[in-house]
Design a protein around this motif. Structure first.
Motif, PDB file in Angstrom:
ATOM      1  N   ALA A  69       3.359 -31.237  15.147  1.00 14.65           N
ATOM      2  CA  ALA A  69       2.203 -31.563  16.006  1.00 14.65           C
ATOM      3  C   ALA A  69       2.118 -30.153  17.081  1.00 14.65           C
ATOM      4  O   ALA A  69       1.328 -29.647  17.177  1.00 14.65           O
ATOM      5  N   PRO A  70       3.196 -29.703  17.764  1.00 16.94           N
ATOM      6  CA  PRO A  70       3.243 -28.647  18.647  1.00 16.94           C
ATOM      7  C   PRO A  70       3.342 -27.310  18.309  1.00 16.94           C
ATOM      8  O   PRO A  70       3.625 -26.877  17.255  1.00 16.94           O
ATOM      9  N   ASP A  71       2.678 -26.375  19.093  1.00 14.56           N
ATOM     10  CA  ASP A  71       2.759 -25.000  18.638  1.00 14.56           C
ATOM     11  C   ASP A  71       3.767 -24.084  18.497  1.00 14.56           C
ATOM     12  O   ASP A  71       4.140 -23.548  17.651  1.00 14.56           O
ATOM     13  N   ASP A  72       4.958 -24.426  19.455  1.00  9.80           N
ATOM     14  CA  ASP A  72       6.136 -23.620  19.404  1.00  9.80           C
ATOM     15  C   ASP A  72       7.019 -23.865  18.157  1.00  9.80           C
ATOM     16  O   ASP A  72       7.234 -22.826  17.484  1.00  9.80           O
ATOM     17  N   PRO A  73       7.120 -25.163  17.623  1.00  8.30           N
ATOM     18  CA  PRO A  73       7.986 -25.284  16.295  1.00  8.30           C
ATOM     19  C   PRO A  73       7.217 -24.664  15.313  1.00  8.30           C
ATOM     20  O   PRO A  73       7.700 -24.030  14.336  1.00  8.30           O
ATOM     21  N   LEU A  74       5.719 -24.573  15.298  1.00  2.00           N
ATOM     22  CA  LEU A  74       4.911 -24.193  14.194  1.00  2.00           C
ATOM     23  C   LEU A  74       5.094 -22.581  14.191  1.00  2.00           C
ATOM     24  O   LEU A  74       5.306 -21.876  13.193  1.00  2.00           O
ATOM     25  N   LEU A 147       2.804 -17.195  23.341  1.00  2.00           N
ATOM     26  CA  LEU A 147       2.450 -18.526  24.053  1.00  2.00           C
ATOM     27  C   LEU A 147       3.179 -18.580  25.197  1.00  2.00           C
ATOM     28  O   LEU A 147       4.420 -17.969  25.508  1.00  2.00           O
ATOM     29  N   ALA A 148       2.516 -19.322  26.178  1.00  2.00           N
ATOM     30  CA  ALA A 148       2.789 -19.228  27.563  1.00  2.00           C
ATOM     31  C   ALA A 148       2.539 -20.657  28.158  1.00  2.00           C
ATOM     32  O   ALA A 148       2.226 -20.737  29.327  1.00  2.00           O
ATOM     33  N   LEU A 149       2.618 -21.615  27.407  1.00  2.91           N
ATOM     34  CA  LEU A 149       2.448 -23.123  27.959  1.00  2.91           C
ATOM     35  C   LEU A 149       1.158 -23.398  28.546  1.00  2.91           C
ATOM     36  O   LEU A 149       0.893 -23.929  29.677  1.00  2.91           O
ATOM     37  N   GLY A 150       0.325 -22.465  27.873  1.00  2.00           N
ATOM     38  CA  GLY A 150      -1.103 -22.553  28.392  1.00  2.00           C
ATOM     39  C   GLY A 150      -1.463 -21.877  29.785  1.00  2.00           C
ATOM     40  O   GLY A 150      -2.443 -22.107  30.461  1.00  2.00           O
ATOM     41  N   GLY A 222      -9.680 -27.184  42.273  1.00  2.00           N
ATOM     42  CA  GLY A 222      -8.230 -27.344  42.303  1.00  2.00           C
ATOM     43  C   GLY A 222      -7.670 -26.470  41.211  1.00  2.00           C
ATOM     44  O   GLY A 222      -8.403 -25.533  40.475  1.00  2.00           O
ATOM     45  N   LEU A 223      -6.414 -26.649  40.758  1.00  2.00           N
ATOM     46  CA  LEU A 223      -5.707 -25.696  39.813  1.00  2.00           C
ATOM     47  C   LEU A 223      -5.846 -25.994  38.546  1.00  2.00           C
ATOM     48  O   LEU A 223      -6.257 -27.256  38.234  1.00  2.00           O
ATOM     49  N   ASN A 224      -5.617 -25.078  37.649  1.00  2.00           N
ATOM     50  CA  ASN A 224      -5.845 -25.496  36.221  1.00  2.00           C
ATOM     51  C   ASN A 224      -4.486 -26.300  35.614  1.00  2.00           C
ATOM     52  O   ASN A 224      -3.385 -26.134  36.203  1.00  2.00           O
ATOM     53  N   THR A 225      -5.123 -27.029  35.001  1.00  2.00           N
ATOM     54  CA  THR A 225      -3.898 -28.184  34.508  1.00  2.00           C
ATOM     55  C   THR A 225      -3.857 -27.982  32.896  1.00  2.00           C
ATOM     56  O   THR A 225      -4.522 -27.608  32.272  1.00  2.00           O
ATOM     57  N   GLY A 226      -2.939 -28.757  32.187  1.00  2.00           N
ATOM     58  CA  GLY A 226      -2.909 -29.020  30.798  1.00  2.00           C
ATOM     59  C   GLY A 226      -4.061 -29.692  30.436  1.00  2.00           C
ATOM     60  O   GLY A 226      -4.275 -29.754  29.062  1.00  2.00           O
TER      61      GLY A 226
END
Ligand code: AMP
Ligand code: GLY
Length: 419
Positions: A69-74, A147-150, A222-226
């Motif tokens: 499912a996640p980007d980094d292992p892909l 990739l930079a964790l969004g 406010g700040l950007n979040t995930g």
């Protein structure tokens, strides 16, 4: 069959929840999983990017299907490694996941194949990049290539901010190797819509549309979040927009990747902006979105396992994918202080008391038989309704029943100023 889901956030909880409804599935493993996923799957303590350990585990347990499912292992090639061992795996290979793993790659692809997106230049030298922004207009958009964790996108309002972002990324190593190359992009305006699509490299079948709320507080302050919440469908994405996107963006992208020798199999996420000059691509992700998945999968009628098998076997054209004619809303309950600094380990109350709602766990852990907070985004309280108004009401009814110390959430999920 036995299924292994890789990941451990709210998105993976929604995926495991949907897979668990398949009559074909008798056992689900999730690595690493979380406190909520543990109710549906056996959680395995393997990090999502630990390719060797993941392949070894899948082989040992004779898993029939792996869902990465996640980007980094892909991007790191987990699908390739599984397939090398003959394990049936859902997700793009590394050479296709690069569509998210390198923004310079995706921008060049869009330019070459005439797919509408913001104008851009790529730089690896900070002096040249600074010279370029000096002669440009503001705001301007500076993006780390990898990739930079969004967190790798800076909207610079003036020259000073742009210069700082460029120096931080290229010379300061702010995002490590991901930031040693930057994309500088034209600033576009308009509401954003996310469309996730299943594709086997030949056929593309878009899912229902969604929108997310990225800022921490109400009224997009406010700040950007995930992501503090999502809803589906988008009120802006009508049949005409869907047709425009299919013709100008979805089909050309799938065709382009195949022509480049990088057929994309899995879920491709299109981050779209409805600009005054038509729909343009803001970003591609090589996977299900988080938290978009939490509102899209509850509306899917078809067995997700059947769809994943059809994608793997490249016969997506043969199956019908059906959606509920309803709406879904997901409100994120977060730890006080998120996205900057927050505490973990607080007990969560009221989870057994939510009725028809589905609570997807994003950052929780099981400790001494109790569910405790274990991240910034803790829960995604998700409800469906006949329309968005009903789904919003149902979701907030659920939020009112759950509590933990220092909890905060937005009170305007599902309502956007552009609606
Ligand atoms: P990304 O990680 O590429 O999705 O970018 C994160 C967010 O930055 C997007 O969701 C947009 O809100 C904003 N953004 C990215 N690119 C642009 C652009 N060219 N113009 C305006 N906003 C942008
Ligand atoms: N919701 C944005 C993402 O999944 O990247």
């Amino acid at each position: 069959m036995k299924v292994l889901v890789v990941g451990g956030g709210g998105r993976e909880h929604a995926i495991v929840w949907k897979i668990a409804q398949s009559p074909k599935v008798e056992k689900i493993y999730c690595a690493p999983g979380n406190g909520g996923i543990a109710e549906l799957a056996e959680c395995v303590d393997i990090g999502a990017t630990d390719i060797d350990a993941m392949v070894k585990f899948a082989k040992e347990k004779a898993v029939d299907l792996v869902m990465v499912a996640p980007d980094d292992p892909l991007v790191l090639g987990m699908v390739d490694a599984m397939e090398k061992e003959g394990i049936s795996t859902f997700g793009p290979q590394a050479n296709a996941a690069v569509i998210e793993g390198s923004k310079a790659f995706s921008k060049e692809l869009m330019k070459k194949y005439n797919i509408p997106t913001a104008g851009y230049e790529v730089f690896t030298d900070s002096e040249a990049a600074i010279e370029y922004v000096k002669n440009g207009t503001f705001p301007t958009v500076i993006k780390a290539d990898g990739l930079a964790l969004g967190k790798g996108v800076i909207i610079a309002q003036n020259f000073k901010e742009a210069e700082e972002a460029i120096c931080d990324m290229i010379d300061g190593g702010k995002f490590g190797k991901s930031g040693s190359r930057v994309v500088i992009e034209e600033f576009l305006t308009g509401p954003e819509v996310s469309v996730l699509a299943f594709t086997d490299g030949k056929t593309v079948k878009p899912m229902v549309s969604a929108q997310d709320h990225k800022r921490a507080y109400d009224n997009d302050e406010g700040l950007n979040t995930g992501g503090m919440g999502t809803f589906s469908p988008s009120r802006l994405y009508d049949d005409a927009k869907a047709k425009e996107c299919m013709e100008n963006i979805f089909l050309p992208t799938i065709k382009a990747m195949t022509e480049e020798g990088r057929p994309f199999k899995g879920v491709l996420y299109f981050g779209l902006m409805m600009t005054p000059n038509g729909v343009k691509v803001i970003e591609y992700n090589c996977r299900f979105g988080d938290p978009e998945t939490q509102v899209v999968l509850p509306r899917l009628k078809t067995d997700l396992v059947e769809i994943m098998e059809a994608v793997i076997d490249e016969r997506l054209d043969e199956i019908e994918i059906e959606w509920e004619d309803n709406a879904a809303v997901c409100v994120v309950m977060a730890s006080g202080g998120y996205p900057v600094e927050y505490k973990k380990g607080y007990e969560i109350f009221g989870l057994d008391n939510v009725g028809d709602l589905t609570v997807f766990h994003a950052g929780t852990a099981l400790k001494d038989g109790k569910i405790v907070t274990n991240g910034g985004r803790v829960l995604g309280v998700t409800a469906v309704g006949k329309d968005l108004d009903e789904a919003i009401k149902n979701a907030y009814d659920g939020v009112g029943k759950i509590s933990f110390k220092d909890e905060f959430h937005r009170s305007d999920i599902g309502v956007k100023k552009y609606n």
